[in-house]
Design a protein around this motif. Structure first.
Motif, short mmCIF file in Angstrom:
data_model
loop_
_atom_site.label_atom_id
_atom_site.label_comp_id
_atom_site.label_asym_id
_atom_site.label_seq_id
_atom_site.Cartn_x
_atom_site.Cartn_y
_atom_site.Cartn_z
N ASP A 1 0.82 -1.21 0.00
CA ASP A 1 0.00 0.00 0.00
C ASP A 1 0.85 1.26 0.00
O ASP A 1 0.59 2.20 -0.74
N LYS A 2 1.87 1.28 0.86
CA LYS A 2 2.73 2.46 0.92
C LYS A 2 4.04 2.12 1.62
O LYS A 2 4.11 1.22 2.44
N LEU A 3 5.06 2.88 1.25
CA LEU A 3 6.37 2.79 1.89
C LEU A 3 6.42 3.88 2.95
O LEU A 3 6.06 5.03 2.68
N HIS A 4 6.85 3.54 4.14
CA HIS A 4 6.93 4.52 5.21
C HIS A 4 8.16 5.40 5.04
O HIS A 4 9.11 5.04 4.34
N GLU A 5 8.15 6.57 5.69
CA GLU A 5 9.23 7.54 5.54
C GLU A 5 10.58 7.02 5.99
O GLU A 5 11.61 7.49 5.51
N LEU B 1 -3.27 -8.38 2.39
CA LEU B 1 -3.40 -9.64 1.67
C LEU B 1 -4.17 -9.44 0.38
O LEU B 1 -5.12 -8.65 0.33
N ARG B 2 -3.77 -10.15 -0.65
CA ARG B 2 -4.56 -10.16 -1.89
C ARG B 2 -5.83 -10.95 -1.61
O ARG B 2 -5.78 -11.99 -0.97
N GLY B 3 -6.95 -10.45 -2.07
CA GLY B 3 -8.21 -11.16 -1.85
C GLY B 3 -9.21 -10.28 -1.14
O GLY B 3 -9.02 -9.07 -1.02
N PRO B 4 -10.28 -10.89 -0.63
CA PRO B 4 -11.38 -10.13 -0.06
C PRO B 4 -11.05 -9.46 1.28
O PRO B 4 -11.69 -8.49 1.65
N LEU B 5 -10.06 -9.96 2.01
CA LEU B 5 -9.74 -9.35 3.30
C LEU B 5 -8.89 -8.10 3.11
O LEU B 5 -7.93 -8.11 2.35
N GLU B 6 -9.25 -7.05 3.79
CA GLU B 6 -8.52 -5.79 3.67
C GLU B 6 -7.64 -5.52 4.89
O GLU B 6 -7.28 -4.38 5.16
N GLU B 7 -7.31 -6.55 5.64
CA GLU B 7 -6.49 -6.37 6.83
C GLU B 7 -5.09 -5.89 6.44
O GLU B 7 -4.42 -6.51 5.63
N ARG B 8 -4.68 -4.78 7.04
CA ARG B 8 -3.38 -4.20 6.71
C ARG B 8 -2.39 -4.44 7.84
O ARG B 8 -2.76 -4.49 9.00
N SER B 9 -1.12 -4.57 7.46
CA SER B 9 -0.05 -4.77 8.43
C SER B 9 1.15 -3.94 8.03
O SER B 9 1.40 -3.72 6.84
N ASP B 10 1.89 -3.48 9.02
CA ASP B 10 3.17 -2.81 8.77
C ASP B 10 4.26 -3.85 8.90
O ASP B 10 4.33 -4.57 9.91
N VAL B 11 5.09 -3.97 7.85
CA VAL B 11 6.12 -5.01 7.82
C VAL B 11 7.46 -4.41 7.42
O VAL B 11 7.54 -3.35 6.80
N ASP B 12 8.52 -5.13 7.76
CA ASP B 12 9.87 -4.75 7.36
C ASP B 12 10.03 -5.12 5.89
O ASP B 12 9.77 -6.26 5.50
N ILE B 13 10.46 -4.17 5.05
CA ILE B 13 10.53 -4.45 3.61
C ILE B 13 11.56 -5.53 3.28
O ILE B 13 11.48 -6.16 2.24
N SER B 14 12.52 -5.78 4.19
CA SER B 14 13.50 -6.85 3.93
C SER B 14 12.84 -8.22 3.93
O SER B 14 13.41 -9.19 3.43
N GLU B 15 11.61 -8.32 4.47
CA GLU B 15 10.89 -9.58 4.51
C GLU B 15 9.95 -9.76 3.30
O GLU B 15 9.30 -10.80 3.19
N LEU B 16 9.89 -8.76 2.42
CA LEU B 16 9.08 -8.87 1.21
C LEU B 16 9.90 -9.51 0.10
O LEU B 16 11.10 -9.22 -0.02
N GLU B 17 9.27 -10.37 -0.68
CA GLU B 17 9.94 -11.03 -1.79
C GLU B 17 9.14 -10.89 -3.06
O GLU B 17 7.91 -11.06 -3.04
N GLU B 18 9.82 -10.59 -4.16
CA GLU B 18 9.17 -10.54 -5.45
C GLU B 18 9.23 -11.93 -6.06
O GLU B 18 10.28 -12.57 -6.05
#
Length: 59
Positions: free
Chosen positions: A28-32, A41-58
């Motif tokens: 959704d957005k990158l923090h400052e 999550l992709r799909g019907p749930l709109e639950e948002r979480s703040d995560v460390d970008i080092s844990e994201l994988e393409e």
């Protein structure tokens, strides 16, 4: 994932598959701080979480 790639994904019109702990998410957005981002999550749930970008994988 690094800050530069997160910014590229956010500015892209393409559907880029990103996962967090093996689960497909939308960024959704990158923090400052440049180290964390808000994702949901992709799909019907709109639950948002703040995560460390080092844990994201393409995929």
């Amino acid at each position: 994932m690094d800050e530069k790639r997160v910014k590229q994904i956010l500015s892209s019109s393409a559907d880029i598959n990103v996962t967090y702990n093996g689960t497909s998410v939308w960024i959704d957005k990158l923090h400052e701080d440049g180290k964390t981002a808000t994702v949901h999550l992709r799909g019907p749930l709109e639950e948002r979480s703040d995560v460390d970008i080092s844990e994201l994988e393409e995929v």
